[in-house]
Design an enzyme around this catalytic site. Structure first.
Site, PDB file in Angstrom:
ATOM      1  N   GLY A 164      -1.941  15.857  -1.360  1.00 45.60           N
ATOM      2  CA  GLY A 164      -0.823  15.060  -1.131  1.00 45.60           C
ATOM      3  C   GLY A 164      -0.803  14.118  -0.439  1.00 45.60           C
ATOM      4  O   GLY A 164      -1.900  13.240  -0.254  1.00 45.60           O
ATOM      5  N   GLY A 165       0.224  13.512   0.361  1.00 45.09           N
ATOM      6  CA  GLY A 165       0.249  12.683   1.406  1.00 45.09           C
ATOM      7  C   GLY A 165      -0.834  12.718   2.612  1.00 45.09           C
ATOM      8  O   GLY A 165      -1.185  11.764   2.892  1.00 45.09           O
ATOM      9  N   GLY A 186     -20.131 -19.869  -8.122  1.00 48.63           N
ATOM     10  CA  GLY A 186     -19.282 -19.499  -7.099  1.00 48.63           C
ATOM     11  C   GLY A 186     -19.755 -18.496  -6.014  1.00 48.63           C
ATOM     12  O   GLY A 186     -19.371 -18.288  -4.715  1.00 48.63           O
ATOM     13  N   ALA A 187     -20.644 -17.607  -6.627  1.00 48.43           N
ATOM     14  CA  ALA A 187     -21.232 -16.621  -5.738  1.00 48.43           C
ATOM     15  C   ALA A 187     -22.136 -17.123  -4.786  1.00 48.43           C
ATOM     16  O   ALA A 187     -22.200 -16.506  -3.649  1.00 48.43           O
ATOM     17  CB  ALA A 187     -22.021 -15.617  -6.673  1.00 48.43           C
TER      18      ALA A 187
HETATM   19  C1  HXC Z   1       1.289  26.839   5.113  1.00 47.71           C
HETATM   20  C2  HXC Z   1      -0.600  27.411   3.761  1.00 47.71           C
HETATM   21  C3  HXC Z   1      -0.539  26.051   3.235  1.00 47.71           C
HETATM   22  C4  HXC Z   1       0.663  25.111   3.456  1.00 47.71           C
HETATM   23  C5  HXC Z   1      -2.215  27.084   2.658  1.00 47.71           C
HETATM   24  N1  HXC Z   1      -1.456  27.953   3.412  1.00 47.71           N
HETATM   25  N2  HXC Z   1      -1.417  25.990   2.465  1.00 47.71           N
HETATM   26  N3  HXC Z   1       0.382  27.722   4.757  1.00 47.71           N
HETATM   27  N4  HXC Z   1       1.501  25.801   4.456  1.00 47.71           N
HETATM   28  N5  HXC Z   1       0.549  24.025   2.977  1.00 47.71           N
HETATM   29  C6  HXC Z   1      -1.993  29.422   3.714  1.00 47.71           C
HETATM   30  C7  HXC Z   1      -1.812  30.430   2.749  1.00 47.71           C
HETATM   31  O1  HXC Z   1      -0.665  30.908   2.730  1.00 47.71           O
HETATM   32  C8  HXC Z   1      -2.872  31.308   3.225  1.00 47.71           C
HETATM   33  O2  HXC Z   1      -2.456  32.093   3.978  1.00 47.71           O
HETATM   34  C9  HXC Z   1      -3.956  30.390   3.829  1.00 47.71           C
HETATM   35  O3  HXC Z   1      -3.362  29.354   3.869  1.00 47.71           O
HETATM   36  C10 HXC Z   1      -5.094  30.289   2.770  1.00 47.71           C
HETATM   37  O4  HXC Z   1      -4.583  29.724   1.713  1.00 47.71           O
HETATM   38  P1  HXC Z   1      -5.369  30.262   0.233  1.00 47.71           P
HETATM   39  O5  HXC Z   1      -4.244  29.687  -0.833  1.00 47.71           O
HETATM   40  O6  HXC Z   1      -5.397  31.728   0.186  1.00 47.71           O
HETATM   41  O7  HXC Z   1      -6.358  29.605   0.238  1.00 47.71           O
HETATM   42  P2  HXC Z   1      -7.049  28.858  -1.039  1.00 47.71           P
HETATM   43  O8  HXC Z   1      -7.246  29.889  -2.370  1.00 47.71           O
HETATM   44  O9  HXC Z   1      -8.746  28.457  -0.457  1.00 47.71           O
HETATM   45  O10 HXC Z   1      -6.306  27.796  -1.461  1.00 47.71           O
HETATM   46  C11 HXC Z   1      -6.404  26.661  -0.539  1.00 47.71           C
HETATM   47  C12 HXC Z   1      -5.148  25.434  -0.939  1.00 47.71           C
HETATM   48  C13 HXC Z   1      -3.994  26.323  -1.546  1.00 47.71           C
HETATM   49  C14 HXC Z   1      -5.689  25.033  -2.232  1.00 47.71           C
HETATM   50  C15 HXC Z   1      -5.041  24.484  -0.112  1.00 47.71           C
HETATM   51  O11 HXC Z   1      -3.722  27.266  -0.364  1.00 47.71           O
HETATM   52  C16 HXC Z   1      -2.691  25.419  -1.504  1.00 47.71           C
HETATM   53  O12 HXC Z   1      -2.574  25.093  -2.938  1.00 47.71           O
HETATM   54  N6  HXC Z   1      -1.977  25.227  -0.834  1.00 47.71           N
HETATM   55  C17 HXC Z   1      -0.773  24.522  -0.781  1.00 47.71           C
HETATM   56  C18 HXC Z   1      -1.024  22.891  -0.814  1.00 47.71           C
HETATM   57  C19 HXC Z   1       0.062  22.010  -0.882  1.00 47.71           C
HETATM   58  O13 HXC Z   1       0.663  22.091  -1.825  1.00 47.71           O
HETATM   59  N7  HXC Z   1       0.366  21.570   0.324  1.00 47.71           N
HETATM   60  C20 HXC Z   1       1.460  20.672   0.768  1.00 47.71           C
HETATM   61  C21 HXC Z   1       0.991  19.312  -0.021  1.00 47.71           C
HETATM   62  S1  HXC Z   1       2.405  18.147   0.149  1.00 47.71           S
HETATM   63  P3  HXC Z   1      -2.630  33.817   4.288  1.00 47.71           P
HETATM   64  O14 HXC Z   1      -1.860  34.169   5.354  1.00 47.71           O
HETATM   65  O15 HXC Z   1      -2.714  34.381   3.154  1.00 47.71           O
HETATM   66  O16 HXC Z   1      -4.131  33.684   4.737  1.00 47.71           O
HETATM   67  C22 HXC Z   1       1.851  17.510   1.482  1.00 47.71           C
HETATM   68  C23 HXC Z   1       2.819  16.277   1.854  1.00 47.71           C
HETATM   69  C24 HXC Z   1       2.017  15.475   3.026  1.00 47.71           C
HETATM   70  O17 HXC Z   1       0.782  17.854   2.328  1.00 47.71           O
HETATM   71  C25 HXC Z   1       3.070  14.184   3.143  1.00 47.71           C
HETATM   72  C26 HXC Z   1       2.393  13.326   4.008  1.00 47.71           C
HETATM   73  C27 HXC Z   1       3.208  11.860   3.675  1.00 47.71           C
END
Ligand code: HXC
Length: 510
Positions: A169-170, A404-405
């Site tokens: 993401g961001g 040019g290089a």
């Molecule tokens: C809260 C989160 C989290 C999140 C993971 N966890 N991502 N909690 N917010 N963004 C938690 C899970 O619930 C889980 O908790 C633990 O972390 C481990 O995650 P798993 O999914 O079990 O691990 P894994 O299988 O290794 O997968 C990792 C992952 C996946 C690929 C990162 O968790 C995932 O897709 N997370 C969401 C990613 C996402 O969409 N983020 C937002 C992106 S947008 P428990 O309690 O079960 O251990 C963004 C915007 C930023 O970031 C903008 C800035 C400008």
């Protein structure tokens, strides 16, 4: 008081444990170290001063009040690497997946602000699921606060990003603004939108690795500078890399003890240029033979390989090297190599690191792919970077410097301080064959006339003497004395002062 002491111990214990034993084991099973283990390897033993160990998130939604873990998913503070101060943050994937809450962001911002006040680099170890989903917009605000600091710190203090897990993401934009990105193979990835969104929007099926793994970003996109086999190697190489950098833009890079004599002769360089003009040789061999103890820290080794960049030391001081690589695309400049070189030159200039440029370039790459891709503006980036740069610049033409290089590659005309050439240098508008086919087009069917004209052109321009007679080259040196002459040149330039006219900022062709 005894109550508080017991409470303190309890909180300390909780902070050390992070997301708990089970999640720490899971982290290890993925081949990753924990956030604290990473810091332990990165920093000198016993030097880490942790801040904000007791910070917790402030979220009450989705039952979050029941799940509070001291540190809130990121370990922050400062320490030293080989005795030199550095601020650090290390995201803890075992705590809410290392996701970024408002409090987590505040911790990172705090150490960045302090690093700016004292003029010390920041290293971030990223391992995070991105924005803390339960916190919504507060988390997005936290990211933007970090981005703003990344931008204001750019060119003031070195900023390094190690990607050691997901970065999606961001969230990728904070590392993208920092100076260098190092990734870990098979356990880290970076992308703006994940495979599921890609599938929905473009109907492509890709794995996270195919979309944004270390291989993609070090070979295809050029987003990352290096990748390493595992966490330990990545962190140890970061320590080595850190030693090349100054603390901030007001300081010179550190000077380390050096046993390699500056006057060392390298007779093998006398025969490195092949007698056949189109036959390649490895410019990295030239670089390592010039460098102190043959030590070259190459950056982006797998991307745009027709341009080689990285750091060496001469007499113990850091030098940035920018070199054409005759082994790839005859060392020509294309879009990717121009961008690669330009960004590196600007980094060196921002942080007072002198630049050694090695030239063996046939020109800019022709063709529709390059023109449609904007070689004009992208090539201009390299030109702009060399022209604006005020650090000491030493240039050596080993063989071809065409068109040019020639101008672009830190020529005398772009304020090159010391411009040297080997006797094998050819400084011309283009290669003899191409030149003759244009200026004697009417004789194109007369093989004998063309051969005679080609010989004439070669005799006139396939050498460094015409350029030297105009003072575009300061001296023609024997290859074996290159290290000695380059060392002497940089020693002379040590206190060089040059300023560009005042302006808010230039308008580099981005
Ligand atoms: C809260 C989160 C989290 C999140 C993971 N966890 N991502 N909690 N917010 N963004 C938690 C899970 O619930 C889980 O908790 C633990 O972390 C481990 O995650 P798993 O999914 O079990 O691990 P894994 O299988 O290794 O997968 C990792 C992952 C996946 C690929 C990162 O968790 C995932 O897709 N997370 C969401 C990613 C996402 O969409 N983020 C937002 C992106 S947008 P428990 O309690 O079960 O251990 C963004 C915007 C930023 O970031 C903008 C800035 C400008």
């Amino acid at each position: 008081m005894p109550d508080n002491l017991a409470k303190l111990r309890e909180k300390q214990q909780a902070a050390l444990l992070g997301g708990g034993e089970h999640r720490n084991i899971q982290q290890h099973l993925k081949g990753k170290l924990t956030a604290r283990e990473r810091l332990h390897i990165l920093l000198d033993e016993g030097s880490f001063e942790e801040w904000d160990k007791y910070v917790e998130h402030r979220c009450h939604d989705f039952d979050m009040q029941a799940q509070r873990i001291p540190t809130d998913g990121v370990i922050t503070g400062y320490g030293t690497i080989n005795g030199r101060l550095v601020f650090v943050f290390s995201q803890d994937f075992t705590v809410f997946g290392g996701s970024l809450s408002e409090a987590h962001a505040e911790k990172i911002c705090k150490i960045m602000d302090q690093a700016m006040k004292v003029g010390a680099p920041v290293i971030g170890m990223n391992d995070s699921g991105g924005a803390r989903i339960q916190e919504g917009v507060a988390s997005l605000g936290g990211y933007a606060e970090i981005f703003q600091r990344n931008v204001l710190a750019s060119g003031v203090i070195p900023q390094l990003s190690l990607i050691m897990g997901p970065c999606a993401g961001g969230a990728v934009y904070s590392p993208a603004i920092t100076d260098f990105i190092f990734m870990v193979e098979d356990s880290s990835y970076m992308f703006v939108t994940g495979p599921d969104v890609v599938k929905t929007v473009t109907h492509e099926s890709v794995t996270p690795e195919e979309l944004g793994g270390a291989s993609v970003h070090t070979k295809i996109s050029g987003v990352a500078d290096m990748s390493f086999e595992n966490d330990i190697e990545a962190i140890l190489r970061t320590r080595t890399f850190f030693d090349f950098l100054p603390a901030n833009n007001k300081q010179k890079p550190p000077r380390w003890p050096c046993k390699d004599p500056a006057s060392r002769q390298e007779p093998s360089l006398d025969t490195i240029i092949p007698s056949e003009p189109t036959k390649p040789y490895d410019i990295k061999e030239v670089i390592t033979k010039i460098a102190d103890e043959g030590d070259f820290f190459e950056l982006q080794p797998s991307y745009a390989q027709n341009m080689v960049i990285g750091f060496i030391r001469l007499q113990g001081s850091s030098i940035g090297v920018v070199a054409n690589q005759p082994m790839v695309l005859a060392g020509s400049l294309d879009i990717n190599s121009s961008k690669k070189g330009a960004r590196f030159v600007r980094y060196c200039d921002a942080f007072n690191i002198p630049i050694l440029t090695l030239v063996d370039v046939t020109g800019f790459m022709p063709g529709t792919v390059q023109e449609y891709g904007g070689i004009i503006k992208n090539g201009a980036k390299l030109l702009y970077a060399f022209a604006e740069c005020t650090v000491p610049k030493v240039t050596l033409i080993t063989r071809k410097a065409y068109g040019g290089a020639y101008d672009v590659m830190s020529s005398k005309h772009l304020r090159g301080d010391v411009n040297l050439a080997w006797p094998s240098a050819e400084i011309a508008v283009m290669g003899a064959k191409g030149a003759v086919e244009i200026i004697f087009r009417k004789d194109i069917n007369d093989q004998q006339a063309i051969a005679a004209r080609t010989k004439e052109y070669e005799d006139k321009f396939a050498n460094p003497f015409v350029a030297a007679s105009r003072g575009y080259i300061d001296d023609i040196i024997t290859p074996r004395e290159t290290r000695a002459r380059v060392c002497r040149s940089f020693a002379m330039l040590r206190d060089k002062k040059l300023e560009n006219p005042w302006r808010k900022h230039g308008n580099i062709p981005l």
